[in-house]
Scaffold this active site. Sequence first.
Site, PDB file in Angstrom:
ATOM      1  CE  LYS A   1      -2.540   1.170   3.622  1.00  0.00           C
ATOM      2  NZ  LYS A   1      -3.672   1.375   4.578  1.00  0.00           N
TER       3      LYS A   1
ATOM      4  CB  SER B   1       6.413  10.085  11.330  1.00  0.00           C
ATOM      5  OG  SER B   1       5.357  10.094  10.389  1.00  0.00           O
TER       6      SER B   1
ATOM      7  CG  ASP C   1       1.494   0.669   9.466  1.00  0.00           C
ATOM      8  OD1 ASP C   1       0.999   1.432  10.323  1.00  0.00           O
ATOM      9  OD2 ASP C   1       1.855   1.059   8.342  1.00  0.00           O
TER      10      ASP C   1
END
Length: 444
Positions: A27, A173, A321
Amino acid sequence: MAAVTDLRFQIAPGGALTGRLRVPGDKSISHRSIMLAALAEGETHIGGFLEGADSLATLAAFHRMGVAIDGPDAGRVRVRGVGMRGLSAPDGALDLGNSGTSMRLLAGLLAGQSFPVTLVGDDSLSRRPMRRVTDPLAMMGARIDSSETGTAPLRIEPVPHLSGLDYAMPVASAQVKSSVLLAGLYAAGETCVTEPARTRDHTERMLTAFGYSVRRQGCKVCLTGGGRLSGCRLAIPGDISSAAFFLVGASIAPGSDLLLEAVGINPTRVGVINILRAMGADIELIDRRTAGGEPLADIRVCCARLKGIRIPVDQVPLAIDEFPAIFIAAACAEGETVLTGAEELRVKESDRIQVMADGLNQLGILAEPLPDGIRIVGGQLGSTMTTGDIDAHGDHRIAMSFAMAGLRASGPIKIRDCANVETSFPGFADLAAGCGLGIEEVRA
């Protein structure tokens, strides 16, 4: 975007995962492939594109900004790039659904455009923090208005110019790093981002694939604005975040022997493999190779006796994740597993620390939330549960993680609010059922 039909999973207890399968395309890479292909000169041909709601939201946004895109058709997409200055104003707000990656990366990419644009999302996305990207973008001269609490909608106004920035991120991040670097494409001079810990580097790798110079030294990555991108061919590997559910499922279910084909093993994404191996998992990487600048391999995983561990802090950004799935492994392991340094999990699609703890407690597992992590004591899933009724809170990774828990549960599990599984893993239930999970979809 249209509302998704309500969906529940019903999971039968027991079973094993066997055979071979291929998970959908990555993704993170799918998002970036559309973004950079749109800004490139010439055509880009993409294979393995993830046809999930999140990636399709990115594709639709660029189509509305004047980019001609054919597909997706069985993962194949052709993008006719418009060049760095060729995007046009959409005829209304860009609805990015549930995709935080789309919103945060587009905030940077659109900060240097010559037209105003508003980014909106669904209720979940509209609660997620955006100041982490809008603040550094403002330092570059961007003008982005948000809600009083720093959330969407984001209203981006054109500015005369952006200036390069040397930015030290307070929290690791990849989305923040990528947003600043994408804005840096339009900034005068050099833009650099220094990470407190290494995060996924798909943006840097893909910029290089499109012919843009990116420089990295340690945890600092830099580029100079004003360059150009050239169309190319991209092959997107299988998503290791999607593979994670099957890595955990096969590790905990006796009799499992599963081969996952062509999975991306980017070194900034393999935390789930490192952590499961440290717990005793039997995971083998076969036929390592490279496609489109990204490393991949076939992954064989067999059932193994897992033990609880203290998860190394340096693995947190490499598995951010995948922790919902890892928590299921911890629930089936002998002893105690402790995670700290993962406060980012509280501001994902759900508060993944609290929601996973609530679900595990419901299944009879001691799971104690910590401010920045969780403590899980392994045991028998379902040993003290009454209904086995889990609320996924609309979080796709929560839903798929508890689906795999059924492999070791003593009774059936019902999982509510699973519709957003389609955002990242279309066809999950069929694929899981095909290799041995007793899963049934119930649509309202």
